[in-house]
Enzyme design. Structure first.
Site, PDB file in Angstrom:
ATOM      1  N   ASP A  71       1.092  -1.229   0.035  1.00 30.24           N
ATOM      2  CA  ASP A  71       0.080  -0.023   0.000  1.00 30.24           C
ATOM      3  C   ASP A  71       0.706   1.308   0.300  1.00 30.24           C
ATOM      4  O   ASP A  71       1.727   1.460   0.967  1.00 30.24           O
ATOM      5  CB  ASP A  71      -0.868  -0.051   1.065  1.00 30.24           C
ATOM      6  CG  ASP A  71      -2.047   1.220   1.296  1.00 30.24           C
ATOM      7  OD1 ASP A  71      -1.753   2.061   0.566  1.00 30.24           O
ATOM      8  OD2 ASP A  71      -2.888   0.965   1.940  1.00 30.24           O
ATOM      9  N   HIS A  72       0.884   2.032  -1.202  1.00 29.12           N
ATOM     10  CA  HIS A  72       1.835   2.902  -1.365  1.00 29.12           C
ATOM     11  C   HIS A  72       1.485   4.230  -0.391  1.00 29.12           C
ATOM     12  O   HIS A  72       2.138   5.441  -0.421  1.00 29.12           O
ATOM     13  CB  HIS A  72       1.975   3.502  -2.571  1.00 29.12           C
ATOM     14  CG  HIS A  72       3.199   3.913  -3.170  1.00 29.12           C
ATOM     15  ND1 HIS A  72       4.177   4.171  -2.307  1.00 29.12           N
ATOM     16  CD2 HIS A  72       3.607   4.652  -4.307  1.00 29.12           C
ATOM     17  CE1 HIS A  72       5.527   4.313  -2.939  1.00 29.12           C
ATOM     18  NE2 HIS A  72       5.255   4.860  -3.976  1.00 29.12           N
ATOM     19  N   ARG A  73       0.238   4.224   0.463  1.00 29.95           N
ATOM     20  CA  ARG A  73      -0.079   5.357   1.119  1.00 29.95           C
ATOM     21  C   ARG A  73       0.797   5.178   2.508  1.00 29.95           C
ATOM     22  O   ARG A  73       1.128   6.645   2.975  1.00 29.95           O
ATOM     23  CB  ARG A  73      -1.640   5.234   1.701  1.00 29.95           C
ATOM     24  CG  ARG A  73      -2.648   5.444   0.524  1.00 29.95           C
ATOM     25  CD  ARG A  73      -4.042   5.117   0.936  1.00 29.95           C
ATOM     26  NE  ARG A  73      -4.115   4.000   1.434  1.00 29.95           N
ATOM     27  CZ  ARG A  73      -5.315   3.361   2.020  1.00 29.95           C
ATOM     28  NH1 ARG A  73      -6.270   4.177   2.274  1.00 29.95           N
ATOM     29  NH2 ARG A  73      -5.066   2.044   2.281  1.00 29.95           N
TER      30      ARG A  73
ATOM     31  N   VAL B 240       3.415   2.784   2.491  1.00 32.01           N
ATOM     32  CA  VAL B 240       4.873   2.325   2.344  1.00 32.01           C
ATOM     33  C   VAL B 240       5.165   2.775   1.120  1.00 32.01           C
ATOM     34  O   VAL B 240       4.835   2.682   0.012  1.00 32.01           O
ATOM     35  CB  VAL B 240       4.518   0.691   2.280  1.00 32.01           C
ATOM     36  CG1 VAL B 240       6.080  -0.219   1.935  1.00 32.01           C
ATOM     37  CG2 VAL B 240       3.939  -0.117   3.283  1.00 32.01           C
TER      38      VAL B 240
END
Length: 474
Positions: free
Chosen positions: A444-446, A448
């Protein structure tokens, strides 16, 4: 609880927040004696198959739903006579006066007592009411209607009591749940369908015939040579029964679909890949199989991959987190409930090993073995699929090189393991055949970023290339 009462056992919430469950199998039938704690049926929720025990002693009076029916949580599914009412089997012909006078047998409000397969069996030896209950239901219709009238406030002496003796077809049309669904899908009003089944039951063929009948006027106006074209039993062109099969989306598959859609369109996914020489890891697997400490345990590459991921999480704890949208917070977990994706006949499920971070390698091997066995038997509990923090999906068992896995809701990372194959690989300056696999980490790029995700994936790869690092990094 009073003597001689009828208890209604309602569909419980067997998992956190579930709203419905499908009845897979009944283990009892009307007339059977049950005891407190006895399993009476098996149901499938959106998470797992679960056996339901009855919480009191008595005699089964009625099963309100047939197998294959999806029932809302809180809806009564079985009636059990307890106390004096359960001491003797119910009479075959004269329960009407007793029920009206004493109020012992009460049907759930709004339920038609003459639906196919729902009626009370009049024979103590009839074990499968789904095939023969129609006749018993129709015989008991006047009595059941009288009881319903009393429950609705008309009183036992209301003048309108004889009216329910009218034919059952005057009310809700008789049809099994699959037929009702077919009619709904095709836009057919069951009240307008002419039944041809036993005791006035509407069949699938009747529904198809009704569809064909609604389109009949046009062919009638055409020349006589076109008359043979319509077929009363034929399905509409949009649904070719001979070449198509429709499978209802329910249970595990329905829950998985909703979760994956929600995850894919909520968390911004990023996937990174790395190809790894796992020759030394495969050698270690063979050595552990001969180790006395692992006797009787499941030892395979997945065991060491799982341990490698746990070590990588220990070195990079921020990867083990979740995004709290409501609070606008990142929740870092100081424990790892390691999920393992498992393909089962009911669909994909992801049970997890609780506190996997605290387990030794033999303990992890035992937990993996139990998890896989339970999943294959279809006995995974809802609790085993709740609270996961990170997941591993092993697509390599299907011969697939890699994939781009979708996150489980509430998790920040998932590791996909590809097939391990013998490939030419540069080792110590020379091209040699080596055991190689590809790992894919979605996150999850939010919460990580690329650096953290890359560090975790690189750590897992480094351990699998040199598995002795399990001893030094752990």
């Amino acid at each position: 609880m009073t003597a001689g009462s009828v208890r209604e056992f309602k569909m419980p919430d067997v998992g956190e927040g579930l709203t419905e469950a499908e009845i897979l199998k009944w283990y009892v039938q009307p007339g059977d004696t049950v005891t407190d704690g006895q399993v009476v049926c098996e149901v499938e929720t959106a998470k797992a198959a679960v056996e339901l025990p009855i919480p009191y002693d008595g005699v089964v009076r009625e099963l309100h739903f047939p197998e294959g029916t999806t029932v809302d949580v809180g809806t009564s599914i079985i009636a059990v006579a307890v106390g004096d009412a359960g001491a003797a089997p119910e009479p075959a012909q004269a329960p009407v006066e007793d029920a009206a006078a004493d109020g012992e047998e009460k049907k759930p409000e709004g339920r038609q007592p003459v639906l196919v397969g729902y009626g009370v069996s009049t024979s103590a030896t009839r074990r499968r009411p789904r095939k023969g209950a129609e006749t018993g239901a129709r015989q008991a219709a006047p009595a059941a209607a009288a009881v319903q009238a009393e429950m609705n406030g008309h009183g036992p002496t209301a003048p309108a009591a004889p009216e329910p003796a009218a034919p059952a077809t005057a009310g809700r049309p008789l049809a099994k749940p699959p037929v009702r669904k077919l009619a709904k899908d095709l836009g057919v009003d069951l009240a307008s369908v002419t039944p041809t089944g036993p005791d006035g039951v509407i069949t699938r063929e009747d529904v198809h015939a009704a569809v064909a009948g609604t389109r009949a006027p046009e062919p009638e106006a055409a020349p006589a040579t076109e008359a043979p074209a319509p077929s009363p039993a034929a399905a509409p062109a949009s649904y070719d029964t001979a070449r198509e099969t429709r499978v209802p989306v329910k249970g595990v598959r329905k829950a998985t679909a909703a979760a994956m859609v929600g995850s894919a369109f909520t968390a911004p996914h990023v996937t990174e890949f790395v190809t790894v020489d796992v020759t030394r890891t495969m050698k270690l697997v063979e050595e552990l199989k001969q180790d006395k400490e692992f006797t009787g345990l499941r030892v395979n590459p997945l065991l060491l991959i799982a341990k490698a991921l746990l070590v990588a999480i220990r070195r990079n704890p921020d990867i083990n987190a979740s995004w709290d949208e409501a609070a606008q917070e990142i929740v870092v977990k100081h424990y790892v409930n390691l999920g393992i994706a498992a393909a089962t006949p009911r669909g994909l499920i992801v049970p997890n090993i609780k506190d996997a971070h605290a387990q030794t390698l033999p303990q992890l091997a035992q937990s993996l073995g139990e998890l896989v066995s339970t999943a294959r038997e279809g006995r995974t509990s809802p609790g085993a699929m709740q609270g996961g923090t990170v997941t591993i999906t092993n697509v390599g068992v299907f011969g697939v090189d890699t994939g781009t896995p979708i996150l489980n809701p509430g998790e920040s990372a998932i590791l996909a393991v590809g097939a391990i194959k013998l490939q030419p690989w540069v080792h110590k300056g020379k091209v040699k055949p080596r055991q190689v696999t590809t790992l894919a980490l979605s996150f999850d790029h939010r919460l990580v970023d690329g650096e953290l995700g890359s560090k975790v994936l690189a750590d897992v790869a480094a351990i699998l290339e040199q598995p002795k690092r399990l001893l030094t990094w752990a």
